[in-house]
Design an enzyme around this catalytic site. Structure first.
Site, PDB file in Angstrom:
ATOM      1  N   LYS A 161     -10.621  -4.208  -4.126  1.00 42.61           N
ATOM      2  CA  LYS A 161     -11.762  -4.090  -5.040  1.00 42.61           C
ATOM      3  C   LYS A 161     -11.246  -3.438  -6.316  1.00 42.61           C
ATOM      4  O   LYS A 161     -11.772  -2.423  -6.805  1.00 42.61           O
ATOM      5  CB  LYS A 161     -12.871  -3.251  -4.356  1.00 42.61           C
ATOM      6  CG  LYS A 161     -14.191  -3.217  -5.081  1.00 42.61           C
ATOM      7  CD  LYS A 161     -15.005  -4.473  -4.916  1.00 42.61           C
ATOM      8  CE  LYS A 161     -16.272  -4.404  -5.742  1.00 42.61           C
ATOM      9  NZ  LYS A 161     -17.023  -5.672  -5.747  1.00 42.61           N
TER      10      LYS A 161
ATOM     11  N   ASP B  80     -11.525  -2.110   8.615  1.00 45.41           N
ATOM     12  CA  ASP B  80     -12.463  -1.813   9.691  1.00 45.41           C
ATOM     13  C   ASP B  80     -13.594  -2.839   9.675  1.00 45.41           C
ATOM     14  O   ASP B  80     -13.948  -3.437  10.701  1.00 45.41           O
ATOM     15  CB  ASP B  80     -13.018  -0.398   9.469  1.00 45.41           C
ATOM     16  CG  ASP B  80     -13.929   0.051  10.587  1.00 45.41           C
ATOM     17  OD1 ASP B  80     -13.693  -0.368  11.735  1.00 45.41           O
ATOM     18  OD2 ASP B  80     -14.879   0.808  10.319  1.00 45.41           O
TER      19      ASP B  80
END
Ligand code: ATP
Length: 333
Positions: free
Chosen positions: A171, A228
Site C-alpha cells: 500500500k 494475515d
C-alpha cells in the site's frame, strides 16, 4: 532414524487436530519422538507468560515443531503466544500454500498460489500506547533488513519450487515510506532473480483480483498484516480454513508447522473440527525433514479422501467426525 519433534497441542480444537496429525505422521512409518510442551492461557496462570522458556528451548534443540492453534484474547489480556513464538524463534517467513483440492466445492477449480507473509514486524510489533485518553498510537515498524530477508526468501522459494512469478503486495501509495521501503527491497531481490517474473499490486486491488481471478497468482509476498488477511482470503478460495497448512521458517534453522486457522472455540471439544489443515502442515514438516516420499503420501492420502467425498467434516458440508476423517486418511495412506 528417529526424529525429535516438539509438539505444542494448543487449545480450543488444538488438542483434537494435533492428535490427528500425530496419528497420521505415525502411520507413515516415520519414527518421531514427540516432545510435548504447553503454551497459551494455562501457562500464563502457571508461569506468568504464554510461552515458557521450556517451549522455546525445546524447539531450538529439536529445530522442528508441530503446533496446534492457541487462543489469543481479543482486545485485552496477554500477548499472542503465536506471535511471541515466531518472534522468540526468529521465524521470519510464514508460508501459506493454497491450492484447489479435488472434490471440494469452491468457486474456482485451478487456484494454486502461495502467500509468503513477513512474520517479524509491521503492526505486529506490539508497540501501542494511549497518547491521551481517547487517542491510541499503534506503531507499524518496517525495516530494510526484514524486507530484504523476506524478499530474498520469496524468490528463493519460487526458484526451489519451480514457480514462475512473485507478486509483491503493498500500500505504498498511502504508506509511501514504510511500504515504499518494502517495495525497494523487493525490487532489489527481483533484479537478482531475473528468471522469475515480478509484479507489484496494491493490497486492495489484490483482494479484488484474488476474488475475480485467483488463477493469475503464483507466489505472493507481503508484510505481516496483509499476509494475515490475504491468506485467510486464499483459504476461502479453496474451501475454507480447515484445509490450509502453513510453515514458519527461521534463519537459525528452526521451523514450526501449524494450520492457518485459529483455535475455533465455537466447535472445540466436540470432535467435529476438520484436521486436514494440521495434517497437511505435518506433511510440510515431513518435506522440511527431507522425508519427501512420506510427505507426498500424506498429501495424496488427503486428496484421495477428499475426492472420494465419502468422509467429510461439517465445514466441508458433511457430518463426519475429526476421528473419522483421520481414520480415512490413515486408511488411504
Ligand atoms: P484466530 O484469531 O486465532 O485466527 P479466529 O477466531 O479468527 O482465530 P478461527 O479460530 O480460525 O478464527 O475460526 C474461524 C471460523 O472458522 C470459526 O467459525 C471456526 O469454527 C471455523 N474453523 C476454523 N478452523 C476450523 C477447522 N479446523 N475445522 C472446522 N472449522 C474451523
Amino acid at each position: 532414524m528417529t526424529y525429535d519433534v516438539t509438539l505444542i497441542p494448543g487449545d480450543g480444537i488444538g488438542p483434537e487436530v494435533s492428535e490427528a496429525a500425530v496419528r497420521v505422521v505415525e502411520a507413515t512409518g516415520v519414527s518421531v519422538n514427540w516432545h510435548r510442551v504447553d503454551a497459551g492461557a494455562e501457562c500464563v496462570a502457571k508461569y506468568g507468560t504464554p510461552v515458557p522458556d521450556e517451549v522455546v528451548s525445546s524447539i531450538i534443540n529439536n529445530r522442528v515443531a508441530l503446533k496446534g492453534p492457541i487462543t489469543t484474547p481479543i482486545g485485552v489480556g496477554f500477548a499472542s503466544a503465536n506471535v511471541m513464538l515466531r518472534k522468540r524463534l526468529g521465524l521470519f517467513a510464514n508460508i501459506r500454500p493454497a491450492h484447489t483440492m479435488p472434490g471440494v466445492k469452491s468457486r474456482y477449480d485451478n487456484v494454486d498460489l502461495v502467500v509468503i507473509r513477513e512474520n517479524s514486524e509491521d503492526l505486529y510489533s506490539g508497540l501501542e500506547h494511549i497518547v491521551i485518553p481517547g487517542v491510541v498510537e499503534s506503531l507499524k515498524i518496517i525495516t530494510e533488513a526484514a524486507c530484504t530477508r523476506i524478499g530474498k526468501y520469496a524468490f528463493e522459494y519460487a526458484r526451489r519450487n519451480r514457480r514462475k512469478k512473485v507478486t509483491a503486495v503493498h500500500k505504498a501509495n498511502i504508506m509511501k515510506l514504510a511500504d515504499g521501503l518494502f517495495l525497494e527491497c523487493l525490487r532489489r531481490a527481483a533484479r537478482e532473480a531475473p528468471e522469475i517474473g515480478y509484479e507489484e499490486m496494491i493490497v486492495d486491488a489484490t483482494c479484488m483480483n484474488m476474488v475475480l481471478n485467483p488463477e493469475r497468482f503464483d507466489v505472493m509476498v507481503m508484510e505481516n498484516l496483509y499476509g494475515d488477511i490475504l491468506s485467510d482470503l486464499a483459504s476461502g478460495l479453496i474451501g475454507g480454513l480447515g484445509l490450509t497448512p502453513s510453515a514458519n521458517i527461521g534463519e537459525t534453522g528452526a521451523a514450526m508447522f501449524e494450520a492457518v486457522h485459529g483455535s475455533a472455540p465455537d466447535i472445540a471439544g466436540r470432535n467435529i473440527a476438520n484436521p486436514i489443515a494440521l495434517i497437511l502442515s505435518a506433511g510440510l514438516m515431513l518435506k522440511h525433514m527431507a522425508e519427501f516420499e512420506q510427505a507426498a503420501r500424506v498429501e495424496a492420502a488427503v486428496q484421495r479422501v477428499l475426492s472420494e467425498g465419502k468422509v467429510r467434516t461439517k465445514d466441508l458440508g458433511g457430518d463426519s467426525t475429526t476421528t473419522e476423517m483421520t481414520d480415512a486418511i490413515i486408511a488411504a495412506l
